[in-house]
Motif scaffolding. Structure first.
Motif, PDB file in Angstrom:
ATOM      1  N   THR A  51       0.825  -1.212   0.000  1.00 53.30           N
ATOM      2  CA  THR A  51       0.000   0.000   0.000  1.00 53.30           C
ATOM      3  C   THR A  51       0.859   1.262   0.000  1.00 53.30           C
ATOM      4  N   SER A  52       2.159   1.084   0.185  1.00 47.79           N
ATOM      5  CA  SER A  52       3.028   2.264   0.266  1.00 47.79           C
ATOM      6  C   SER A  52       3.327   2.808  -1.129  1.00 47.79           C
ATOM      7  N   LEU A  53       4.118   3.874  -1.166  1.00 48.17           N
ATOM      8  CA  LEU A  53       4.542   4.422  -2.454  1.00 48.17           C
ATOM      9  C   LEU A  53       5.975   4.016  -2.767  1.00 48.17           C
ATOM     10  N   HIS A 103       5.464  -1.224  -3.848  1.00 49.28           N
ATOM     11  CA  HIS A 103       4.128  -0.957  -4.351  1.00 49.28           C
ATOM     12  C   HIS A 103       3.932  -1.641  -5.699  1.00 49.28           C
ATOM     13  N   ILE A 105       7.707  -5.771 -15.498  1.00 49.69           N
ATOM     14  CA  ILE A 105       6.828  -4.598 -15.421  1.00 49.69           C
ATOM     15  C   ILE A 105       7.604  -3.374 -14.930  1.00 49.69           C
ATOM     16  N   TYR A 148       8.870  -2.230 -18.092  1.00 53.62           N
ATOM     17  CA  TYR A 148       7.775  -1.838 -18.981  1.00 53.62           C
ATOM     18  C   TYR A 148       7.111  -0.545 -18.507  1.00 53.62           C
ATOM     19  N   TRP A 160      -0.341   2.322 -19.118  1.00 51.22           N
ATOM     20  CA  TRP A 160      -0.676   1.796 -17.802  1.00 51.22           C
ATOM     21  C   TRP A 160      -0.050   0.424 -17.612  1.00 51.22           C
ATOM     22  N   PHE A 161       0.201   0.059 -16.350  1.00 49.64           N
ATOM     23  CA  PHE A 161       0.821  -1.241 -16.083  1.00 49.64           C
ATOM     24  C   PHE A 161       0.340  -1.738 -14.730  1.00 49.64           C
ATOM     25  N   LEU A 169      -7.590  -2.257  -4.909  1.00 45.25           N
ATOM     26  CA  LEU A 169      -7.320  -1.645  -3.611  1.00 45.25           C
ATOM     27  C   LEU A 169      -5.933  -0.999  -3.594  1.00 45.25           C
ATOM     28  N   LEU A 170      -4.940  -1.734  -4.097  1.00 44.54           N
ATOM     29  CA  LEU A 170      -3.576  -1.213  -4.010  1.00 44.54           C
ATOM     30  C   LEU A 170      -3.407   0.050  -4.844  1.00 44.54           C
ATOM     31  N   ILE A 171      -4.062   0.082  -5.994  1.00 43.93           N
ATOM     32  CA  ILE A 171      -3.945   1.269  -6.844  1.00 43.93           C
ATOM     33  C   ILE A 171      -4.730   2.430  -6.248  1.00 43.93           C
ATOM     34  N   TYR A 223      -5.433   2.869  -3.107  1.00 40.96           N
ATOM     35  CA  TYR A 223      -4.825   3.283  -1.843  1.00 40.96           C
ATOM     36  C   TYR A 223      -3.607   4.171  -2.092  1.00 40.96           C
ATOM     37  N   ALA A 224      -2.733   3.715  -3.023  1.00 41.97           N
ATOM     38  CA  ALA A 224      -1.505   4.481  -3.253  1.00 41.97           C
ATOM     39  C   ALA A 224      -1.790   5.751  -4.041  1.00 41.97           C
ATOM     40  N   MET A 278      -1.423   6.816  -7.150  1.00 51.55           N
ATOM     41  CA  MET A 278      -0.391   7.390  -8.003  1.00 51.55           C
ATOM     42  C   MET A 278      -0.979   7.592  -9.395  1.00 51.55           C
ATOM     43  N   GLU A 299       0.025   7.596 -12.469  1.00 51.52           N
ATOM     44  CA  GLU A 299       0.304   6.691 -13.579  1.00 51.52           C
ATOM     45  C   GLU A 299      -0.455   5.371 -13.439  1.00 51.52           C
ATOM     46  N   GLU A 300      -0.912   5.058 -12.236  1.00 52.03           N
ATOM     47  CA  GLU A 300      -1.680   3.819 -12.049  1.00 52.03           C
ATOM     48  C   GLU A 300      -3.183   4.069 -12.012  1.00 52.03           C
TER      49      GLU A 300
END
Lengths: 487, 410
Positions: free
Chosen positions: A248-250, A255, A321, A324, B218-219, B283-285, B287-288, B290, B292-293
């Motif tokens: 969950t972190s950056l 992440h 990835i 990528y 996107w990735f 959830l992870l996207i 939550y963070a 960012m 680009e995600e």
């Protein structure tokens, strides 16, 4: 599997001649009903020594504070969290074997589930010691729970995966304990019925008045199935949430969305390796070769190849990835893992987890007890390195090059970890002394369908196609416990 | 051990005639008409992209279901599963359609690439050339991977290899029918293990290519396993539905509610697995947070897509969990028929949500093109699969675990 119509192509789950229900009880209770042998005492003494090392190290940590660890301002989380995740991972195989293999009706679980579940519980206890140790002030441990308090704004942060962990792990531990203990009830009752004096009284209390009636068994069956159903999502949730602690972190390298299933696969992988490490010795020392057979060993090795390869797919996916994505921080994090100052940790991880388990493709290796044991140790080491790589190499070079540092463990870091292994083995060896290491009642269930003696009788009675019978006899050659045929 | 039950006719063959044949042919015609409509008579803007997006969606879905058949077979051999021995001919028929499905998909991809109706996020004139008006720094970085020749080459290699294994698995099983013995069983076991390794290591890349690169900026590392989950659930549903329909038509006397129960457990478990990976990725996207995600979910939370986004999770998670939780529901043909059809539609929506925002973007529609092409491919799959099924007996009568399957009881 198929009960009374079980195919002859299925290798036996119980070997040996003239195995009866009472012989199973006799064989399995030898370590429980007799004075321990020399091997046990040696093992126990070593384990207790290291457990004492742990007691000293953790006391010193509590007395002095977390400054005793090798952490620094960039790497604020290292050896200790590595140890925690390593233990929690190991704590997965037990419930997986019991619950998931029960749901899949894999009868070979019956001989290994008991020790695997015990191992789970002890591994989770070891993991929990790290949680407490992390707090620095363990007497305030209750503050991780959302209790009404007088501290003003001090309240748990429900947005943090660390608090999700508190619930996930405590729930998992409770359910695993109940599952393990419920399974033990008929066996404890068996010990009770054979014991006298004080032992009888103790086992009588522990057996919860198990009478072996039809009703007892009926409820036992349904509660086992319900607990299996409940613990399956729990197994998944625990390591999923452990992975969330990072994902969950950056933080580049932490992440990444594949973390949850990848951590779960890694946990199953390390758990099976630890089961292998323990059981290969236990079956030899306690003469369980007829119940934990080559088929069990080979099956576990196959699960190790599968989960090792799944973890391998995840490693490669992460690398690919990272490239990528075009995100330079991600790219650097992985480049640094592969070729930075901790390259040896990364390549130890790759070798131990992905490459060396592929040796199990060779039948000679996966049916060799020595090779299996050595590779299980290799996997245990590799999985420790995996966590070290994820945690330390991601942290030690962060976004700000002026704060880049190396992490070096302190003596206390090392002794806490080595000591926790001592704690684990102390508990496991005590377990072997007081409770049956194999679920007797469950092994008895498969005696009439899956034992070698039944299959040999079918062959003698001419009920089997010759070609299939021949294949069956050939499959027995790898069994170290079947020498009565080779004479 | 011979079977103790002599009422089954193990030489029974499926006859592909009557309604099944008529309706699948009608569906194919509807599909052809819908494609023609999409290209020629639909005069709205973006009609060609829209038609191509639907062709890609269904071509991919079609290939995935067939590949899931091959995966099912390989898994049964490697796990030494006994319960499923009596119904292996159905996934085998799926596997035998895989080469045709692969060709269809590759043709769609090539046509889409060269007509610039698909993959325009990375497949544009000068996108990797510095100084060109179309230059895109991020895409230029991955141009060594995302370029038309290499992309098509990967598709051909992956699908070609999967197809070879699929055909081999079917071949060994038919050989077993004629010669008996265990040699074909051993061969199947071996190539199943090899196939699973290849499949496991390459399907993530295959789905990164075919679907994820539609939105090439996107990735997500999870995307491969997320697509695998969707493939596996929809494959299981198609297998189960075929078993039920054959059973209702009076075939497969040796398959009973115990087998159905096991198929139901698989669908139940892997629907939860699908949800698990879907949710973990989301959830992870989220939550963070960012940019680009989150761009992926941002598009899917635009008003054109948001209701469908939530409907997707309701159909593919809540429905199977609530309906299939009890033992009884997994053992009833009517309930299972409903769930399978429902989930097959649900996973169409899942693929729709993967494909459309990166192709037609805000010009999302749901009409003749979508429904027609989906029906067309469903008809094509049914027609091809049933034709293959009709060529051989409905049971692998010399499968060594057949007796276990006949007496399967849970």
């Amino acid at each position: 599997m198929a009960g009374h119509n079980e195919s002859i192509l299925r290798e036996p789950l119980i070997t040996g001649e003239n195995i009866t229900y009472s012989k199973i009880t006799e064989d399995i209770l030898v370590p429980v009903e007799n004075k321990p042998n020399k091997a046990w005492w040696i093992g126990f003494s070593v384990a207790v020594f290291f457990a004492l090392v742990w007691v000293v190290s953790i006391s010193y940590t509590f007395y002095v504070g977390l400054g005793t660890w090798g952490l620094n301002k960039t790497v604020g989380w290292a050896w200790d969290i590595t140890g925690f995740v390593w233990w929690v991972g190991i704590g997965h195989a037990g419930t997986l074997i019991s619950a998931v293999l029960l749901l899949f009706r894999q009868n070979w679980r019956n001989s290994i589930n008991r020790s695997a579940e015990a191992m789970t519980i002890f591994a989770v206890i070891c993991a929990a010691t790290y949680i407490i140790a992390h707090m620095g002030r363990p007497w305030l441990a209750y503050m991780v729970f959302p209790l009404p308090n007088q501290f003003g704004s001090l309240w748990v942060n429900f947005n943090s995966p660390l608090i999700w962990d508190v619930f996930a792990i405590s729930t998992y531990f409770s359910v695993s304990l109940v599952f393990w203990y419920t399974g033990l009830l008929p066996d404890i009752a068996t010990i009770r019925d054979r014991a006298t004096g004080l032992r009888r009284r103790i086992y009588s209390i522990l057996s919860f008045g198990w009478a072996g009636s039809v009703k007892n068994w009926q409820r036992f069956e349904s509660v086992s199935l319900i607990l299996a159903g409940v613990s399956t999502p729990l197994v998944l949730s625990v390591h999923t949430i452990v992975s969330f602690d990072f994902a969950t972190s950056l933080e580049p390298g932490w992440h990444t969305t594949i973390f949850p299933p990848y951590f779960v696969a890694g946990a199953i992988f390390s758990g099976f390796a630890m089961v292998q490490t323990l059981l290969l010795i236990a079956r030899k020392v306690m003469n369980f070769e007829n119940y934990i057979t080559m088929f069990h060993i080979e099956s576990m090795n196959k699960i190790i190849i599968v989960t090792g390869s799944i973890v391998g797919v995840a490693y490669l996916t992460e690398l690919f990835i990272a490239w990528y994505s075009g995100v330079e921080y991600e790219q650097y994090a992985f480049l640094n893992r592969v070729s930075g100052p901790y390259w040896w940790a990364y390549w130890s991880m790759m070798t131990c987890n992905v490459i060396s388990p592929q040796l199990f493709w060779f039948k000679k290796i996966r049916t060799s007890i020595w090779a299996s044991w050595l590779l299980s140790i290799v996997v245990n080491i590799g999985m420790w390195f995996e966590r070290f790589v994820i945690i330390v190499t991601s942290l030690h070079r962060d976004y700000l090059p002026s704060s880049w540092v190396m992490f070096y463990p302190s003596l206390i870091d090392v002794t806490l970890f080595v000591g926790s292994i001592g704690v684990f083995f102390t508990l496991f060896l005590l377990f072997l002394r007081v409770l049956p290491a194999i679920a007797m009642a469950e092994v008895k269930l498969i005696l009439k369908t899956s034992s070698d003696q039944v299959k040999q009788k079918q062959i003698r009675d001419g009920k089997i196609k010759p070609e299939q019978a021949e294949l069956y006899q050939e499959s027995l050659e790898k069994f170290d416990s079947v020498d009565y045929l080779k004479v | 051990m011979g079977t103790h039950n002599h009422t089954h006719n193990f030489n029974q063959q499926f006859e592909f005639t009557g309604k099944a044949k008529t309706w699948s042919l009608i569906a194919i015609i509807i599909g052809v008409v819908a494609i023609a409509y999409g290209f020629l008579f639909d005069h709205s803007e973006h009609h060609a992209e829209r038609t191509f997006a639907n062709l890609l969606l269904m071509g991919y879905y079609f290939t995935c279901v067939c590949a899931a058949g091959a995966f099912f077979l390989a898994l049964q051999f490697v796990a030494q599963a006994g319960w499923s021995a009596g119904l292996l001919r159905i996934p085998q028929a799926f596997a035998r359609v895989l080469p045709i499905a692969s060709v269809v998909l590759i043709v769609i991809i090539i046509a889409g690439l060269y007509s610039h109706n698909l993959y325009h996020h990375w497949n544009q004139e000068g996108i990797a050339q510095e100084g060109h008006p179309n230059y895109d720094y991020l895409i230029a970085q991955k141009a060594s991977f995302l370029n038309a020749p290499f992309f098509i080459g990967r598709q051909i290699i992956f699908l070609g290899v999967y197809s070879i294994f699929a055909l081999l698995l079917a071949k060994y099983s038919y050989n077993e029918d004629t010669v008996g013995g265990l040699s074909n069983y051993h061969k199947s076991f071996k190539i199943s293990a090899i196939f699973l390794v290849i499949f496991g290591f390459t399907t993530p890349i295959w789905s990164f290519d075919t679907i994820m690169s539609l939105e090439a900026h996107w990735f997500s590392t999870m995307f491969g396993w997320y697509n695998f989950a969707a493939m596996w659930v929809s494959g299981l549903c198609a297998i189960t539905l075929t078993v039920i329909l054959l059973k209702k038509a009076g075939y497969l006397s040796w398959v009973n509610s115990n087998h159905l129960h096991d198929l139901g457990k698989f669908i139940f478990a892997f629907s939860i697995f699908w949800t698990y990976v879907w949710f973990a990725q989301f959830l992870l996207i989220w939550y963070a947070n960012m940019p680009e995600e989150t761009v992926y979910f941002y598009l899917r939370w635009e008003p054109e897509y948001k209701p469908w986004f939530w409907l997707n999770i309701i159909m593919n998670f809540l429905a199977p969990v609530l309906i299939l939780m009890t033992r009884d529901s997994k053992r009833q043909m009517s309930v299972m028929t409903f769930v399978c059809i429902f989930l097959l539609c649900g996973h169409w929506l899942d693929y729709y949500m993967m494909v459309m925002p990166g192709t037609v973007e805000s010009h999302r529609t749901f009409g003749i093109t979508e429904i027609g092409i989906a029906l067309g491919f469903a008809g094509l799959f049914t027609f091809l699969m049933l034709s293959k099924l009709a060529q051989k007996p409905l049971v692998a009568k010399n499968h060594p675990f057949l007796d276990e399957s006949l007496h399967h009881h849970i």
